[in-house]
Design an enzyme around this catalytic site. Structure first.
Site, PDB file in Angstrom:
ATOM      1  N   ASP A  78     -61.891 -52.544  23.016  1.00 52.52           N
ATOM      2  CA  ASP A  78     -61.198 -52.831  24.270  1.00 52.52           C
ATOM      3  C   ASP A  78     -61.833 -54.058  24.906  1.00 52.52           C
ATOM      4  O   ASP A  78     -63.053 -54.240  24.847  1.00 52.52           O
ATOM      5  CB  ASP A  78     -61.368 -51.683  25.290  1.00 52.52           C
ATOM      6  CG  ASP A  78     -60.866 -50.355  24.761  1.00 52.52           C
ATOM      7  OD1 ASP A  78     -59.897 -50.374  23.986  1.00 52.52           O
ATOM      8  OD2 ASP A  78     -61.448 -49.316  25.126  1.00 52.52           O
ATOM      9  N   ASP A  84     -65.911 -52.834  34.498  1.00 52.33           N
ATOM     10  CA  ASP A  84     -66.506 -51.926  33.498  1.00 52.33           C
ATOM     11  C   ASP A  84     -67.994 -52.196  33.382  1.00 52.33           C
ATOM     12  O   ASP A  84     -68.831 -51.309  33.407  1.00 52.33           O
ATOM     13  CB  ASP A  84     -65.961 -52.229  32.084  1.00 52.33           C
ATOM     14  CG  ASP A  84     -64.620 -51.598  31.821  1.00 52.33           C
ATOM     15  OD1 ASP A  84     -64.268 -50.663  32.524  1.00 52.33           O
ATOM     16  OD2 ASP A  84     -63.940 -52.063  30.877  1.00 52.33           O
ATOM     17  N   GLU A 107     -70.005 -45.630  27.051  1.00 50.72           N
ATOM     18  CA  GLU A 107     -68.935 -46.275  26.307  1.00 50.72           C
ATOM     19  C   GLU A 107     -69.260 -47.752  26.080  1.00 50.72           C
ATOM     20  O   GLU A 107     -68.832 -48.348  25.103  1.00 50.72           O
ATOM     21  CB  GLU A 107     -67.598 -46.166  27.063  1.00 50.72           C
ATOM     22  CG  GLU A 107     -66.504 -46.899  26.313  1.00 50.72           C
ATOM     23  CD  GLU A 107     -65.100 -46.693  26.849  1.00 50.72           C
ATOM     24  OE1 GLU A 107     -64.954 -46.534  28.060  1.00 50.72           O
ATOM     25  OE2 GLU A 107     -64.172 -46.719  26.026  1.00 50.72           O
ATOM     26  N   GLU A 108     -70.018 -48.325  26.995  1.00 48.96           N
ATOM     27  CA  GLU A 108     -70.253 -49.767  26.952  1.00 48.96           C
ATOM     28  C   GLU A 108     -71.400 -50.180  26.040  1.00 48.96           C
ATOM     29  O   GLU A 108     -71.635 -51.363  25.858  1.00 48.96           O
ATOM     30  CB  GLU A 108     -70.500 -50.303  28.371  1.00 48.96           C
ATOM     31  CG  GLU A 108     -69.378 -49.994  29.369  1.00 48.96           C
ATOM     32  CD  GLU A 108     -67.996 -50.497  28.925  1.00 48.96           C
ATOM     33  OE1 GLU A 108     -67.929 -51.580  28.330  1.00 48.96           O
ATOM     34  OE2 GLU A 108     -67.002 -49.790  29.162  1.00 48.96           O
ATOM     35  N   ASP A 126     -68.924 -42.376  30.815  1.00 49.07           N
ATOM     36  CA  ASP A 126     -67.943 -43.459  30.733  1.00 49.07           C
ATOM     37  C   ASP A 126     -67.926 -44.033  32.149  1.00 49.07           C
ATOM     38  O   ASP A 126     -67.331 -43.437  33.062  1.00 49.07           O
ATOM     39  CB  ASP A 126     -66.561 -42.916  30.332  1.00 49.07           C
ATOM     40  CG  ASP A 126     -65.565 -44.048  30.146  1.00 49.07           C
ATOM     41  OD1 ASP A 126     -65.903 -45.198  30.497  1.00 49.07           O
ATOM     42  OD2 ASP A 126     -64.451 -43.791  29.650  1.00 49.07           O
ATOM     43  N   LEU A 128     -66.546 -46.503  33.745  1.00 45.98           N
ATOM     44  CA  LEU A 128     -65.262 -46.790  34.397  1.00 45.98           C
ATOM     45  C   LEU A 128     -64.144 -46.572  33.402  1.00 45.98           C
ATOM     46  O   LEU A 128     -63.892 -47.405  32.534  1.00 45.98           O
ATOM     47  CB  LEU A 128     -65.256 -48.233  34.930  1.00 45.98           C
ATOM     48  CG  LEU A 128     -64.424 -48.418  36.193  1.00 45.98           C
ATOM     49  CD1 LEU A 128     -64.851 -47.473  37.307  1.00 45.98           C
ATOM     50  CD2 LEU A 128     -64.533 -49.833  36.698  1.00 45.98           C
ATOM     51  N   ASP A 129     -63.522 -45.417  33.530  1.00 39.65           N
ATOM     52  CA  ASP A 129     -62.464 -45.042  32.608  1.00 39.65           C
ATOM     53  C   ASP A 129     -61.105 -45.466  33.164  1.00 39.65           C
ATOM     54  O   ASP A 129     -60.885 -45.425  34.375  1.00 39.65           O
ATOM     55  CB  ASP A 129     -62.487 -43.519  32.423  1.00 39.65           C
ATOM     56  CG  ASP A 129     -61.475 -43.080  31.413  1.00 39.65           C
ATOM     57  OD1 ASP A 129     -61.710 -43.311  30.221  1.00 39.65           O
ATOM     58  OD2 ASP A 129     -60.428 -42.542  31.812  1.00 39.65           O
ATOM     59  N   GLU A 285     -66.064 -38.562  27.066  1.00 40.79           N
ATOM     60  CA  GLU A 285     -64.795 -38.350  27.767  1.00 40.79           C
ATOM     61  C   GLU A 285     -64.371 -36.878  27.686  1.00 40.79           C
ATOM     62  O   GLU A 285     -64.223 -36.208  28.701  1.00 40.79           O
ATOM     63  CB  GLU A 285     -63.702 -39.265  27.198  1.00 40.79           C
ATOM     64  CG  GLU A 285     -63.943 -40.737  27.544  1.00 40.79           C
ATOM     65  CD  GLU A 285     -62.886 -41.679  26.986  1.00 40.79           C
ATOM     66  OE1 GLU A 285     -62.485 -42.581  27.718  1.00 40.79           O
ATOM     67  OE2 GLU A 285     -62.495 -41.537  25.813  1.00 40.79           O
TER      68      GLU A 285
HETATM   69  P1  FDP Z   1     -58.285 -47.101  28.974  1.00 37.45           P
HETATM   70  O1  FDP Z   1     -58.073 -47.438  27.542  1.00 37.45           O
HETATM   71  O2  FDP Z   1     -57.398 -47.889  29.906  1.00 37.45           O
HETATM   72  O3  FDP Z   1     -59.737 -47.132  29.395  1.00 37.45           O
HETATM   73  O4  FDP Z   1     -60.282 -43.631  27.918  1.00 37.45           O
HETATM   74  C1  FDP Z   1     -59.374 -44.511  27.594  1.00 37.45           C
HETATM   75  C2  FDP Z   1     -58.060 -44.492  28.365  1.00 37.45           C
HETATM   76  O5  FDP Z   1     -57.835 -45.579  29.196  1.00 37.45           O
HETATM   77  C3  FDP Z   1     -57.811 -43.241  29.232  1.00 37.45           C
HETATM   78  O6  FDP Z   1     -58.325 -43.327  30.528  1.00 37.45           O
HETATM   79  C4  FDP Z   1     -56.322 -43.159  29.244  1.00 37.45           C
HETATM   80  O7  FDP Z   1     -55.829 -41.854  29.478  1.00 37.45           O
HETATM   81  C5  FDP Z   1     -55.958 -43.649  27.852  1.00 37.45           C
HETATM   82  O8  FDP Z   1     -57.050 -44.425  27.395  1.00 37.45           O
HETATM   83  C6  FDP Z   1     -54.760 -44.515  27.867  1.00 37.45           C
HETATM   84  O9  FDP Z   1     -54.482 -44.896  26.564  1.00 37.45           O
HETATM   85  P2  FDP Z   1     -53.026 -45.430  26.148  1.00 37.45           P
HETATM   86  O10 FDP Z   1     -52.880 -46.748  26.833  1.00 37.45           O
HETATM   87  O11 FDP Z   1     -53.063 -45.529  24.679  1.00 37.45           O
HETATM   88  O12 FDP Z   1     -52.039 -44.425  26.647  1.00 37.45           O
END
Ligand code: FDP
Length: 342
Positions: A78, A84, A107-108, A126, A128-129, A285
Protein backbone atom coordinates in the site's frame (compact mmCIF):
# COMPACT_ATOMS: atom_id res chain seq x y z
CA UNK A 1 -36.93 14.45 51.42
CA UNK A 2 -33.47 13.94 52.84
CA UNK A 3 -31.44 17.21 52.51
CA UNK A 4 -28.26 15.67 51.08
CA UNK A 5 -30.34 13.78 48.48
CA UNK A 6 -32.25 16.86 47.37
CA UNK A 7 -29.00 18.84 47.14
CA UNK A 8 -27.48 16.17 44.87
CA UNK A 9 -30.59 16.20 42.62
CA UNK A 10 -30.37 19.98 42.48
CA UNK A 11 -26.64 19.98 41.61
CA UNK A 12 -27.08 17.37 38.85
CA UNK A 13 -29.91 19.48 37.40
CA UNK A 14 -27.69 22.56 37.30
CA UNK A 15 -24.51 20.80 36.14
CA UNK A 16 -24.88 17.46 34.32
CA UNK A 17 -22.41 14.84 35.43
CA UNK A 18 -19.75 14.36 32.77
CA UNK A 19 -19.18 10.72 33.65
CA UNK A 20 -16.17 8.58 34.38
CA UNK A 21 -12.85 9.51 32.83
CA UNK A 22 -10.80 6.71 31.24
CA UNK A 23 -8.00 7.06 33.80
CA UNK A 24 -10.41 6.70 36.71
CA UNK A 25 -12.15 3.76 35.04
CA UNK A 26 -8.83 1.99 34.53
CA UNK A 27 -7.85 2.68 38.14
CA UNK A 28 -11.23 1.52 39.52
CA UNK A 29 -11.04 -1.70 37.52
CA UNK A 30 -7.36 -2.38 38.09
CA UNK A 31 -8.02 -5.65 39.93
CA UNK A 32 -9.82 -7.04 36.85
CA UNK A 33 -6.65 -6.63 34.80
CA UNK A 34 -4.61 -9.74 34.21
CA UNK A 35 -1.35 -9.52 36.20
CA UNK A 36 -2.66 -6.44 38.05
CA UNK A 37 0.75 -4.87 38.51
CA UNK A 38 -0.19 -1.46 37.14
CA UNK A 39 1.94 -1.85 34.02
CA UNK A 40 -0.94 -2.82 31.77
CA UNK A 41 -2.95 0.13 33.08
CA UNK A 42 -0.06 2.42 32.27
CA UNK A 43 0.22 0.90 28.81
CA UNK A 44 -3.45 1.63 28.11
CA UNK A 45 -2.94 5.20 29.29
CA UNK A 46 0.07 5.55 26.96
CA UNK A 47 -2.05 4.34 24.04
CA UNK A 48 -4.83 6.76 24.98
CA UNK A 49 -2.40 9.67 25.12
CA UNK A 50 -0.81 8.83 21.75
CA UNK A 51 -4.29 8.51 20.24
CA UNK A 52 -5.15 12.03 21.40
CA UNK A 53 -2.11 13.37 19.57
CA UNK A 54 -3.04 11.40 16.44
CA UNK A 55 -6.61 12.61 16.79
CA UNK A 56 -5.40 16.21 16.87
CA UNK A 57 -3.38 15.63 13.72
CA UNK A 58 -6.21 13.80 11.93
CA UNK A 59 -8.53 16.70 12.77
CA UNK A 60 -6.36 19.34 11.22
CA UNK A 61 -5.31 17.19 8.27
CA UNK A 62 -6.84 19.58 5.74
CA UNK A 63 -5.02 22.57 7.20
CA UNK A 64 -1.44 21.45 7.29
CA UNK A 65 0.65 19.48 4.86
CA UNK A 66 0.04 15.99 6.23
CA UNK A 67 -2.26 14.53 3.61
CA UNK A 68 -1.28 12.41 0.65
CA UNK A 69 1.40 9.82 0.09
CA UNK A 70 5.05 10.00 1.00
CA UNK A 71 6.07 8.15 -2.14
CA UNK A 72 6.90 4.79 -0.53
CA UNK A 73 4.92 1.60 0.02
CA UNK A 74 4.56 -0.54 3.12
CA UNK A 75 4.85 -4.30 3.32
CA UNK A 76 1.37 -4.84 1.97
CA UNK A 77 2.34 -2.83 -1.09
CA UNK A 78 0.00 0.00 0.00
CA UNK A 79 1.08 3.59 -0.64
CA UNK A 80 2.25 4.92 2.72
CA UNK A 81 0.34 8.05 3.63
CA UNK A 82 1.94 10.82 5.65
CA UNK A 83 -0.62 10.27 8.41
CA UNK A 84 0.10 6.51 8.47
CA UNK A 85 3.75 7.22 9.08
CA UNK A 86 3.02 9.98 11.55
CA UNK A 87 0.65 7.78 13.58
CA UNK A 88 3.25 5.01 13.61
CA UNK A 89 5.84 7.43 15.01
CA UNK A 90 3.43 8.75 17.65
CA UNK A 91 2.45 5.32 18.96
CA UNK A 92 5.98 3.93 18.82
CA UNK A 93 7.32 6.94 20.71
CA UNK A 94 4.62 6.75 23.41
CA UNK A 95 5.15 3.02 23.89
CA UNK A 96 8.94 3.36 23.98
CA UNK A 97 8.81 6.04 26.65
CA UNK A 98 6.40 4.04 28.81
CA UNK A 99 8.85 1.14 29.15
CA UNK A 100 6.17 -1.55 29.55
CA UNK A 101 6.52 -2.88 25.99
CA UNK A 102 9.42 -5.06 24.90
CA UNK A 103 8.43 -5.42 21.24
CA UNK A 104 6.07 -3.79 18.81
CA UNK A 105 4.61 -5.32 15.66
CA UNK A 106 3.21 -2.74 13.28
CA UNK A 107 1.72 -2.72 9.83
CA UNK A 108 4.31 -0.10 8.94
CA UNK A 109 7.45 -2.11 9.88
CA UNK A 110 8.77 -5.22 8.17
CA UNK A 111 10.15 -6.79 11.33
CA UNK A 112 9.13 -6.30 14.95
CA UNK A 113 10.60 -3.28 16.72
CA UNK A 114 12.68 -4.09 19.77
CA UNK A 115 11.71 -1.44 22.34
CA UNK A 116 12.95 -2.46 25.75
CA UNK A 117 14.18 -5.87 26.78
CA UNK A 118 12.80 -5.43 30.26
CA UNK A 119 9.21 -4.71 29.18
CA UNK A 120 6.61 -7.35 30.02
CA UNK A 121 4.31 -6.80 27.07
CA UNK A 122 4.24 -7.23 23.31
CA UNK A 123 1.99 -4.96 21.30
CA UNK A 124 0.66 -5.42 17.77
CA UNK A 125 -0.73 -2.29 16.20
CA UNK A 126 -2.18 -0.94 13.02
CA UNK A 127 -1.50 2.73 13.78
CA UNK A 128 -3.87 4.09 11.13
CA UNK A 129 -6.25 1.70 9.48
CA UNK A 130 -8.34 2.68 6.47
CA UNK A 131 -5.56 4.63 4.75
CA UNK A 132 -7.53 5.06 1.55
CA UNK A 133 -10.04 7.15 3.52
CA UNK A 134 -7.50 9.52 5.07
CA UNK A 135 -7.57 12.18 2.39
CA UNK A 136 -11.33 12.30 2.03
CA UNK A 137 -12.42 13.00 5.60
CA UNK A 138 -13.93 9.55 6.20
CA UNK A 139 -13.53 7.72 9.52
CA UNK A 140 -10.26 5.91 10.14
CA UNK A 141 -8.94 4.01 13.13
CA UNK A 142 -6.14 2.53 15.21
CA UNK A 143 -6.25 -1.15 16.22
CA UNK A 144 -4.14 -2.68 19.00
CA UNK A 145 -3.55 -6.05 20.66
CA UNK A 146 -1.54 -6.57 23.83
CA UNK A 147 0.17 -9.83 24.81
CA UNK A 148 2.22 -10.84 27.79
CA UNK A 149 5.71 -11.85 26.65
CA UNK A 150 6.62 -15.53 27.06
CA UNK A 151 10.39 -15.18 27.50
CA UNK A 152 11.92 -13.80 30.67
CA UNK A 153 12.26 -10.00 30.84
CA UNK A 154 15.85 -8.93 30.20
CA UNK A 155 16.45 -11.69 27.64
CA UNK A 156 16.29 -11.26 23.84
CA UNK A 157 12.84 -11.26 22.25
CA UNK A 158 11.92 -14.63 20.75
CA UNK A 159 9.46 -15.55 18.03
CA UNK A 160 7.16 -17.20 20.58
CA UNK A 161 6.77 -13.75 22.20
CA UNK A 162 5.61 -12.27 18.92
CA UNK A 163 3.69 -15.07 17.22
CA UNK A 164 1.06 -15.72 19.86
CA UNK A 165 -2.49 -16.89 19.21
CA UNK A 166 -5.22 -14.27 19.51
CA UNK A 167 -6.65 -16.19 22.47
CA UNK A 168 -3.54 -15.15 24.42
CA UNK A 169 -4.28 -11.43 24.22
CA UNK A 170 -4.49 -9.77 27.61
CA UNK A 171 -6.11 -6.63 26.21
CA UNK A 172 -7.18 -5.25 22.86
CA UNK A 173 -8.98 -2.28 21.47
CA UNK A 174 -9.36 0.36 18.84
CA UNK A 175 -9.64 4.09 18.45
CA UNK A 176 -12.17 5.37 15.95
CA UNK A 177 -11.45 8.83 14.56
CA UNK A 178 -14.98 9.51 13.38
CA UNK A 179 -17.67 12.13 13.83
CA UNK A 180 -16.55 11.80 17.41
CA UNK A 181 -13.42 10.01 18.53
CA UNK A 182 -13.87 6.87 20.58
CA UNK A 183 -11.59 4.45 22.36
CA UNK A 184 -13.04 0.97 22.85
CA UNK A 185 -11.16 -1.73 24.75
CA UNK A 186 -11.38 -5.01 26.60
CA UNK A 187 -9.17 -6.73 29.15
CA UNK A 188 -11.36 -9.83 29.10
CA UNK A 189 -14.08 -8.39 31.34
CA UNK A 190 -16.48 -6.95 28.80
CA UNK A 191 -16.05 -4.22 26.23
CA UNK A 192 -16.12 -0.56 27.23
CA UNK A 193 -16.33 2.47 24.99
CA UNK A 194 -15.08 5.97 25.83
CA UNK A 195 -15.79 9.14 23.88
CA UNK A 196 -13.22 11.91 23.57
CA UNK A 197 -14.46 15.19 24.99
CA UNK A 198 -12.47 17.66 22.94
CA UNK A 199 -12.63 20.72 25.17
CA UNK A 200 -11.37 18.74 28.17
CA UNK A 201 -9.02 16.55 26.12
CA UNK A 202 -10.20 13.44 27.96
CA UNK A 203 -11.95 10.17 27.17
CA UNK A 204 -15.15 9.61 29.18
CA UNK A 205 -17.07 6.38 29.58
CA UNK A 206 -20.01 6.56 27.17
CA UNK A 207 -20.66 2.90 26.27
CA UNK A 208 -20.21 0.61 29.30
CA UNK A 209 -20.36 -3.15 28.79
CA UNK A 210 -21.09 -3.13 25.06
CA UNK A 211 -23.01 -6.09 23.65
CA UNK A 212 -23.44 -6.81 19.96
CA UNK A 213 -26.99 -7.86 18.93
CA UNK A 214 -27.14 -11.61 18.17
CA UNK A 215 -28.70 -10.84 14.81
CA UNK A 216 -28.78 -7.93 12.43
CA UNK A 217 -29.59 -6.79 8.93
CA UNK A 218 -26.32 -5.16 7.85
CA UNK A 219 -23.71 -6.87 5.70
CA UNK A 220 -20.40 -5.14 4.97
CA UNK A 221 -18.40 -6.54 2.06
CA UNK A 222 -16.55 -4.92 -0.85
CA UNK A 223 -18.91 -6.24 -3.54
CA UNK A 224 -16.76 -4.64 -6.23
CA UNK A 225 -14.61 -7.76 -5.81
CA UNK A 226 -17.61 -10.01 -6.55
CA UNK A 227 -16.05 -11.68 -9.59
CA UNK A 228 -13.08 -12.83 -7.54
CA UNK A 229 -15.18 -14.41 -4.75
CA UNK A 230 -15.63 -18.15 -4.46
CA UNK A 231 -19.08 -19.48 -5.52
CA UNK A 232 -20.19 -20.03 -1.93
CA UNK A 233 -19.52 -16.40 -1.11
CA UNK A 234 -21.51 -15.30 -4.15
CA UNK A 235 -24.39 -17.49 -2.99
CA UNK A 236 -24.18 -15.96 0.46
CA UNK A 237 -24.38 -12.45 -1.04
CA UNK A 238 -27.47 -13.51 -2.95
CA UNK A 239 -28.92 -14.76 0.34
CA UNK A 240 -28.25 -11.30 1.86
CA UNK A 241 -30.17 -9.64 -0.97
CA UNK A 242 -33.02 -12.18 -0.81
CA UNK A 243 -33.24 -11.47 2.92
CA UNK A 244 -33.47 -7.71 2.22
CA UNK A 245 -30.33 -7.01 4.23
CA UNK A 246 -28.80 -3.54 4.09
CA UNK A 247 -25.36 -3.13 2.48
CA UNK A 248 -23.01 -0.79 4.37
CA UNK A 249 -19.31 -0.65 3.52
CA UNK A 250 -17.18 2.31 4.59
CA UNK A 251 -13.92 0.61 3.65
CA UNK A 252 -12.41 1.45 7.05
CA UNK A 253 -12.37 -1.73 9.08
CA UNK A 254 -12.67 -0.01 12.47
CA UNK A 255 -15.62 2.12 11.37
CA UNK A 256 -17.44 -0.81 9.75
CA UNK A 257 -16.77 -2.96 12.81
CA UNK A 258 -17.91 -0.26 15.25
CA UNK A 259 -21.19 0.34 13.42
CA UNK A 260 -21.96 -3.37 13.35
CA UNK A 261 -21.04 -3.72 17.03
CA UNK A 262 -23.66 -1.13 17.91
CA UNK A 263 -26.36 -2.05 15.42
CA UNK A 264 -25.79 -5.73 14.66
CA UNK A 265 -24.32 -6.90 11.39
CA UNK A 266 -21.54 -8.84 9.75
CA UNK A 267 -18.28 -7.59 8.20
CA UNK A 268 -16.60 -9.92 5.74
CA UNK A 269 -13.29 -9.70 3.93
CA UNK A 270 -13.25 -13.11 2.27
CA UNK A 271 -10.74 -15.11 0.30
CA UNK A 272 -10.47 -13.94 -3.31
CA UNK A 273 -9.09 -15.63 -6.38
CA UNK A 274 -6.04 -13.35 -6.01
CA UNK A 275 -5.55 -13.80 -2.25
CA UNK A 276 -6.72 -17.12 -0.84
CA UNK A 277 -6.12 -15.60 2.60
CA UNK A 278 -8.01 -12.39 1.88
CA UNK A 279 -6.49 -9.01 2.62
CA UNK A 280 -6.59 -8.34 6.35
CA UNK A 281 -3.73 -9.05 8.74
CA UNK A 282 -4.25 -11.61 11.46
CA UNK A 283 -1.90 -10.22 14.09
CA UNK A 284 -2.67 -6.51 14.06
CA UNK A 285 -6.14 -6.32 12.54
CA UNK A 286 -8.24 -9.47 12.98
CA UNK A 287 -7.12 -10.68 16.43
CA UNK A 288 -8.00 -7.52 18.33
CA UNK A 289 -11.44 -7.23 16.75
CA UNK A 290 -12.07 -10.95 17.25
CA UNK A 291 -11.28 -10.63 20.96
CA UNK A 292 -13.52 -7.57 21.29
CA UNK A 293 -16.44 -9.11 19.42
CA UNK A 294 -16.33 -12.31 21.47
CA UNK A 295 -16.27 -10.27 24.66
CA UNK A 296 -19.36 -8.45 23.35
CA UNK A 297 -21.18 -11.72 22.61
CA UNK A 298 -20.40 -11.94 18.89
CA UNK A 299 -18.26 -14.17 16.73
CA UNK A 300 -15.16 -14.00 14.50
CA UNK A 301 -13.84 -16.66 12.16
CA UNK A 302 -11.93 -17.16 8.93
CA UNK A 303 -15.03 -18.89 7.58
CA UNK A 304 -13.97 -22.20 9.06
CA UNK A 305 -11.92 -21.65 12.21
CA UNK A 306 -12.25 -19.33 15.19
CA UNK A 307 -9.84 -16.43 14.56
CA UNK A 308 -8.49 -16.52 18.13
CA UNK A 309 -7.41 -20.17 17.69
CA UNK A 310 -5.22 -19.56 14.64
CA UNK A 311 -1.53 -20.15 15.28
CA UNK A 312 0.30 -17.36 13.41
CA UNK A 313 3.26 -18.36 11.26
CA UNK A 314 4.48 -14.91 10.30
CA UNK A 315 4.14 -11.28 11.35
CA UNK A 316 2.17 -10.03 8.39
CA UNK A 317 0.06 -13.14 7.76
CA UNK A 318 -3.34 -12.52 6.23
CA UNK A 319 -6.64 -14.17 7.01
CA UNK A 320 -10.15 -14.17 5.58
CA UNK A 321 -12.29 -12.40 8.19
CA UNK A 322 -15.93 -12.93 9.16
CA UNK A 323 -16.86 -10.86 12.20
CA UNK A 324 -19.97 -9.55 13.87
CA UNK A 325 -23.32 -10.74 15.19
CA UNK A 326 -23.17 -14.40 16.17
CA UNK A 327 -26.08 -15.64 14.07
CA UNK A 328 -25.00 -13.69 11.01
CA UNK A 329 -21.43 -14.97 11.15
CA UNK A 330 -22.72 -18.52 11.56
CA UNK A 331 -25.02 -18.09 8.57
CA UNK A 332 -22.15 -16.86 6.38
CA UNK A 333 -19.96 -19.75 7.59
CA UNK A 334 -22.66 -22.24 6.68
CA UNK A 335 -22.37 -21.12 3.03
CA UNK A 336 -18.57 -21.00 3.01
CA UNK A 337 -18.18 -24.42 4.52
CA UNK A 338 -20.12 -25.97 1.64
CA UNK A 339 -17.39 -25.57 -0.96
CA UNK A 340 -13.70 -24.85 -1.39
CA UNK A 341 -12.28 -21.96 -3.44
CA UNK A 342 -12.27 -22.68 -7.15
P1 FDP B 1 -7.00 0.26 3.80
O1 FDP B 1 -6.44 -0.65 2.76
O2 FDP B 1 -7.61 1.51 3.22
O3 FDP B 1 -6.03 0.56 4.92
O4 FDP B 1 -6.89 -2.78 6.60
C1 FDP B 1 -7.00 -2.46 5.34
C2 FDP B 1 -8.30 -1.82 4.89
O5 FDP B 1 -8.22 -0.49 4.51
C3 FDP B 1 -9.47 -1.90 5.89
O6 FDP B 1 -9.53 -0.85 6.80
C4 FDP B 1 -10.66 -1.89 4.98
O7 FDP B 1 -11.81 -2.50 5.55
C5 FDP B 1 -10.16 -2.67 3.78
O8 FDP B 1 -8.74 -2.59 3.80
C6 FDP B 1 -10.63 -2.09 2.50
O9 FDP B 1 -10.15 -2.86 1.46
P2 FDP B 1 -10.83 -2.81 0.01
O10 FDP B 1 -10.51 -1.45 -0.52
O11 FDP B 1 -10.19 -3.91 -0.75
O12 FDP B 1 -12.29 -3.00 0.21
Amino acid sequence: MNKAYSTSIESSRIAHSIGTALDRFIKNNQDEFPYASGELSQLLRDIALASKVVNREVNKAGLIDIMGGIGSTNLAGDQQQKLDVLANIRFTRALTKGGEVCALVSEESESFVDLNNHGQYVIAIDPLDGSSNIDVNVSIGTIFSIYRRKSAPGTPIRSEDILQKGSEQVAAGYILYGSSTMLVYTTGHGVHGFTHETSLGEYFLSHPDMQIPEDGKIYSVNEGLYNSFEPAMKQYLQFCKDSSYTARYIGSLVADFHRNLLKGGVYIYPATSRDARGKLRLIYECNALAYLVEQAGGKASDGRRRILDIDPESLHQRSPFYVGSKNMVEKAESFIQRTAIN
